[in-house]
Design a protein around this motif. Structure first.
Motif, short mmCIF file in Angstrom:
data_model
loop_
_atom_site.label_atom_id
_atom_site.label_comp_id
_atom_site.label_asym_id
_atom_site.label_seq_id
_atom_site.Cartn_x
_atom_site.Cartn_y
_atom_site.Cartn_z
N ILE A 179 0.87 -1.16 0.00
CA ILE A 179 0.00 0.00 0.00
C ILE A 179 0.91 1.22 0.00
O ILE A 179 2.04 1.16 0.48
CB ILE A 179 -0.94 0.02 1.22
N ALA A 180 0.43 2.33 -0.55
CA ALA A 180 1.25 3.53 -0.64
C ALA A 180 0.43 4.74 -0.26
O ALA A 180 -0.59 5.02 -0.90
CB ALA A 180 1.83 3.69 -2.04
N ASN A 181 0.84 5.44 0.77
CA ASN A 181 0.21 6.69 1.17
C ASN A 181 1.13 7.84 0.77
O ASN A 181 2.29 7.88 1.19
CB ASN A 181 -0.01 6.74 2.69
N PHE A 182 0.61 8.78 -0.01
CA PHE A 182 1.37 9.95 -0.41
C PHE A 182 0.91 11.15 0.40
O PHE A 182 -0.25 11.25 0.78
CB PHE A 182 1.17 10.24 -1.90
N TRP A 183 1.83 12.09 0.63
CA TRP A 183 1.44 13.31 1.32
C TRP A 183 2.25 14.48 0.76
O TRP A 183 3.28 14.31 0.12
CB TRP A 183 1.64 13.20 2.83
N GLY A 184 1.75 15.67 1.05
CA GLY A 184 2.43 16.87 0.58
C GLY A 184 2.32 17.07 -0.92
O GLY A 184 3.16 17.76 -1.50
N PHE A 185 1.29 16.53 -1.57
CA PHE A 185 1.16 16.70 -3.01
C PHE A 185 0.01 17.64 -3.34
O PHE A 185 -0.85 17.92 -2.51
CB PHE A 185 0.97 15.35 -3.70
N SER A 186 0.01 18.11 -4.57
CA SER A 186 -1.05 19.02 -5.02
C SER A 186 -1.91 18.33 -6.06
O SER A 186 -1.57 17.26 -6.56
CB SER A 186 -0.42 20.29 -5.61
N GLU A 187 -3.03 18.96 -6.39
CA GLU A 187 -3.91 18.42 -7.40
C GLU A 187 -3.15 18.28 -8.72
O GLU A 187 -2.39 19.15 -9.11
CB GLU A 187 -5.12 19.33 -7.60
N GLY A 188 -3.37 17.17 -9.38
CA GLY A 188 -2.73 16.95 -10.67
C GLY A 188 -1.34 16.35 -10.59
O GLY A 188 -0.73 16.05 -11.62
N LEU A 189 -0.81 16.17 -9.36
CA LEU A 189 0.50 15.52 -9.25
C LEU A 189 0.46 14.15 -9.92
O LEU A 189 -0.49 13.38 -9.75
CB LEU A 189 0.87 15.34 -7.78
N GLN A 190 1.49 13.83 -10.67
CA GLN A 190 1.58 12.55 -11.36
C GLN A 190 2.74 11.74 -10.79
O GLN A 190 3.82 12.28 -10.54
CB GLN A 190 1.77 12.76 -12.86
N VAL A 191 2.48 10.47 -10.58
CA VAL A 191 3.49 9.55 -10.08
C VAL A 191 3.54 8.34 -11.01
O VAL A 191 2.49 7.78 -11.36
CB VAL A 191 3.17 9.09 -8.64
N TRP A 192 4.74 7.96 -11.42
CA TRP A 192 4.93 6.79 -12.27
C TRP A 192 5.60 5.67 -11.47
O TRP A 192 6.55 5.93 -10.72
CB TRP A 192 5.80 7.10 -13.48
N ILE A 193 5.12 4.45 -11.63
CA ILE A 193 5.71 3.28 -10.98
C ILE A 193 6.06 2.27 -12.07
O ILE A 193 5.25 2.00 -12.97
CB ILE A 193 4.75 2.63 -9.97
N ASP A 194 7.26 1.69 -11.98
CA ASP A 194 7.68 0.71 -12.98
C ASP A 194 8.51 -0.38 -12.31
O ASP A 194 9.06 -0.19 -11.22
CB ASP A 194 8.50 1.40 -14.08
N ASP A 195 8.58 -1.52 -12.97
CA ASP A 195 9.43 -2.64 -12.56
C ASP A 195 9.21 -3.00 -11.09
O ASP A 195 10.15 -3.00 -10.28
CB ASP A 195 10.91 -2.31 -12.81
N PHE A 196 7.98 -3.33 -10.76
CA PHE A 196 7.61 -3.69 -9.39
C PHE A 196 7.85 -5.19 -9.19
O PHE A 196 7.25 -6.02 -9.86
CB PHE A 196 6.14 -3.35 -9.14
N THR A 197 8.74 -5.53 -8.25
CA THR A 197 9.12 -6.92 -8.03
C THR A 197 9.12 -7.24 -6.55
O THR A 197 9.57 -6.44 -5.72
CB THR A 197 10.52 -7.20 -8.59
N ILE A 198 8.60 -8.42 -6.21
CA ILE A 198 8.74 -8.96 -4.85
C ILE A 198 9.50 -10.28 -4.96
O ILE A 198 9.10 -11.17 -5.71
CB ILE A 198 7.38 -9.18 -4.17
N THR A 199 10.61 -10.36 -4.26
CA THR A 199 11.44 -11.56 -4.26
C THR A 199 11.25 -12.28 -2.93
O THR A 199 11.34 -11.66 -1.87
CB THR A 199 12.92 -11.21 -4.44
N GLU A 200 10.99 -13.57 -3.00
CA GLU A 200 10.80 -14.40 -1.81
C GLU A 200 11.94 -15.39 -1.71
O GLU A 200 12.22 -16.12 -2.65
CB GLU A 200 9.47 -15.14 -1.90
N VAL A 201 12.63 -15.40 -0.57
CA VAL A 201 13.76 -16.29 -0.37
C VAL A 201 13.50 -17.14 0.87
O VAL A 201 13.16 -16.62 1.93
CB VAL A 201 15.08 -15.50 -0.19
N THR A 202 13.63 -18.44 0.73
CA THR A 202 13.52 -19.36 1.86
C THR A 202 14.79 -20.19 1.95
O THR A 202 15.59 -20.23 1.03
CB THR A 202 12.30 -20.28 1.71
#
Length: 717
Positions: A179-202
């Motif tokens: 989950i992601a909570n943003f703060w201190g932003f204004s209307e129209g702020l754009q955020v880009w997210i790329d290459d989202f990976t979760i690695t699990e090691v046992t």
């Protein structure tokens, strides 16, 4: 349709081999591996459209590929109160008890923005510390940045009827993976997210302890074996752990694949030991030993320079013969409430450790894992302030009292709910002070203070705890004190193995940071992989790299070796300026005088079809075969990428200077290994003493069905 393809004359006769690594030991899975290349890739992130609209940006991602884009909706703006707004939730993942997870993604924003990111569950980590979320705070800028954090799960926690977090007993937990909570932003702020990976090691080490390493101070050419104690999430010792070693300063000391450190020159080197899920560092000091205190015998009766306090302080330290790192004992500095007559203005409890010839000082303290604060440890260079400081690079003896340097550092061993070690500066020995609040853990911890010509840096377990510009260049410590101070909430602390070392570190040092992008190559420094962010090690395990900062001395050179995958090449900038990669795939940075960053990208080599041949190597003339006919034999090498289909091929042949049309001679077969074909011309077609022209050709079709013809330049013989 015909098209002309540019001729490539150079030939690649030898191709670099690729080594296939086999994963051993740890099991690595990727519950989430999202590149956002397709429009449908954003569907999982639509939960919070009331806060931000979500779209797919086909070309706005990292490297010009796809990304998911969030735009703050009208009416949702920062009101200055720090109100947080939810932008997105990544898909749910089933997390496992005993596993280690690394969350990694790239992000940027249309303007600077801050975010709090975390999977949505409570847990206890491998050190026994409870966390409401495995959280990370990210600062977005207008440039792409990579964010990542790693956590190990010992237990899943839930709140009981009394509101207290307790072990749920669950073996797995299905929850939103971020989950992601943003703060201190204004209307129209754009955020880009790329290459989202979760690695699990046992089945891998969750903690690594190096404190059993006997020798941390070496003479030049001396060696020391790193002693590794690795444990899984539940605290079980792992025999023969799957780890790799790296030195942060190979000029000072190198480390072998088996953990043997060899000293080469005076200085300080951070040796890091890493598994897939954990890493730990230790400071190796190369130089001449000065004052050493083993703490094996009882402290003297007078342990303070202030005689009036000796009566109260003489019993403040005692020898602990059950908890010690080396030798036969350690000093236990008691809480003041345990010492009769201890006053609130509790000053030096251990003093007399000064050494004016050393630049580096080290000691160890023990954390018993309790939630009691360990008070503070006070390191200072004397009771009076130095009068000389650097002002605009010049030594100024007329500095004001506020500018004078008296190094006085307070290191707090605070034990709150999350357990941290913090720092604070007292007096004005350093400027531009920066540092880290580091996570506490049970066991022995190494503290090393290093003075260089320009800076003073304190390391805790090889990590920078605090660092600042030195107002007294080349400062020697005149007095080093341990101070315990506080009330009943403060517990005792155990100290061992103090040493002062002449490491010669008054020569200025600089940090070269290597940042590589893409997943098609690596960067090496004296065989140690320094980039990219993750790679497959020699044991076949995918690891998160932590060795991309290299320390070099003023005016020294640094050579880095690029290791691109087959079909890729390295593009390099140093300090933002493009530099050429040499034929041996090396880049040398000469005469380093400041911190700098090396950026490396591995780009695919665009291979075009070509035919090559020369009169010297590929055209042979003379008597041929049993008939002894004079003849020419022409050979041509064809380079054909995988996405091309070969049609007719051969050569055009004619007498040199002739006005008639050249004779087209198709070839019948090609050597598929060498990609070469040949044609023999003999009999009435050729005569000895005349010259002839040859031109290889190939008709082909590319992967899109477009036909074309390529030819060589005309060769005369």
């Amino acid at each position: 349709m015909k098209k002309t393809v540019a001729l490539l004359l150079a030939m690649m006769l030898i191709l670099a081999g690729m080594t296939v690594a086999v994963t051993v030991g740890a099991e690595v899975n990727y519950p989430v591996n999202e590149t956002f290349e397709e429009t449908t890739d954003v569907d999982w992130a639509t939960k919070y459209t009331g806060t931000a609209s979500i779209s797919h940006d086909a070309t706005g991602g990292y490297g010009g590929t796809g990304a998911v884009k969030y735009t703050a909706n009208a009416g949702i703006s920062s009101d200055g109160s720090g109100t947080q707004h939810r932008f997105f939730t990544a898909p749910q993942v089933t997390f496992k008890k005993g596993a280690t997870y690394t969350i990694s993604f790239r992000g940027k924003a249309s303007s600077s923005a801050a975010a709090w990111c975390a999977p949505n569950f409570g847990y206890t980590d491998e050190t026994g510390v409870h966390h409401n979320y495995p959280a990370n705070t990210c600062s977005f800028t207008t440039s792409w940045k990579q964010f990542s954090w790693t956590f190990s799960i010992k237990n899943f926690d839930v709140k009981n009827s009394e509101g207290v977090w307790v072990d749920s007993g669950e073996e797995t937990k299905t929850a939103g993976s971020m989950i992601a909570n943003f703060w201190g932003f204004s209307e129209g702020l754009q955020v880009w997210i790329d290459d989202f990976t979760i690695t699990e090691v046992t089945d891998e080490a969750a903690t690594i302890d190096l404190s059993a390493t006997a020798k941390t101070v070496l003479a030049v050419n001396e060696t020391s074996q790193i002693k590794v104690t690795a444990k899984d999430v539940f605290g079980n010792v792992i025999e023969n752990p799957n780890v790799i070693y790296a030195s942060g300063n190979n000029e000072v000391a190198t480390v072998s694949d088996a953990g043997l450190v060899t000293a080469h020159k005076k200085g300080v080197a951070i040796i890091t030991v890493q598994s897939t899920a954990a890493a730990q560092s230790i400071v190796m000091m190369v130089g001449d030993k000065g004052k050493t205190v083993s703490f094996d015998s009882a402290p003297p009766a007078a342990i303070s320079t202030d005689a009036a306090k000796n009566t109260a302080y003489q019993y403040a330290a005692s020898v602990d013969t059950t908890t010690y790192r080396e030798g036969t004992g350690a000093w236990k500095i008691k809480n003041r409430t345990d010492v009769t007559g201890m006053k609130t203005d509790n000053y030096a409890l251990v003093s007399g450790l000064q050494d004016t010839t050393a630049q580096t000082f080290a000691y160890w303290f023990y954390d018993d894992g309790s939630n009691m604060s360990k008070g503070r440890i006070h390191m200072r260079n004397g009771s009076t302030k130095y009068k000389g400081v650097l002002v605009d690079g010049n030594y100024d003896t007329g500095a004001t009292a506020a500018e004078r340097g008296r190094l006085s550092l307070l290191m707090y061993l605070n034990k709150d709910r999350n357990g941290t070690y913090t720092y604070q500066q007292w007096d004005n020995g350093l400027k531009n002070l920066a540092g880290s609040t580091l996570q506490s853990s049970t066991g022995w911890h190494q503290v090393v203070l290093v003075n260089t010509f320009e800076t003073t840096t304190v390391y805790l377990d090889g990590q920078v705890w605090m660092s600042g510009d030195n107002l007294c260049p080349g400062l020697d410590i005149a007095q080093l004190d341990f101070v315990m101070q506080g009330g009943a909430a403060f517990d005792s602390v155990i100290l061992d193995d103090f040493v002062a070392v002449d490491t010669g570190t008054t020569t200025p040092q600089h940090i070269v940071t290597v940042e590589a992008t893409g997943e098609h190559g690596a960067v090496k420094n004296d065989q140690a992989t320094v980039s990219p962010y993750s790679y497959v090690n020699s044991k076949g395990t995918t690891v998160k790299n932590k060795f991309n900062s290299i320390t070099v001395y003023e005016n020294d050179d640094l050579t880095l070796t690029m290791v691109p995958e087959e079909g890729y090449e390295a593009k390099v900038t140093v300090g933002g300026q493009k530099v050429a990669v040499q034929d041996d795939n090396t880049v040398t940075i000469s005469n380093i005088t400041s911190d700098t960053t090396v950026n490396v990208t591995f780009e695919k080599i665009i291979t075009e079809p070509s035919i090559s041949g020369t009169s010297a190597d590929y055209i042979v003339s003379g008597e041929y075969g049993e008939s002894k006919d004079f003849s020419y034999v022409a050979y041509y090498k064809l380079v054909l990428p995988a996405d091309y289909q070969l049609g007719e091929y051969g050569m055009y042949f004619n007498e040199s200077g002739a006005t008639t049309e050249a004779l087209k001679l198709p070839a019948s077969q090609i050597d598929e290994t060498a990609n070469m074909f040949g044609i023999r011309v003999f009999g009435d077609a050729v005569q000895q003493g005349k010259t002839y022209t040859f031109q290889g050709y190939a008709e082909l079709e590319d992967g899109e069905g477009t036909e074309g013809t390529i030819t060589t330049e005309t060769i005369t013989k």
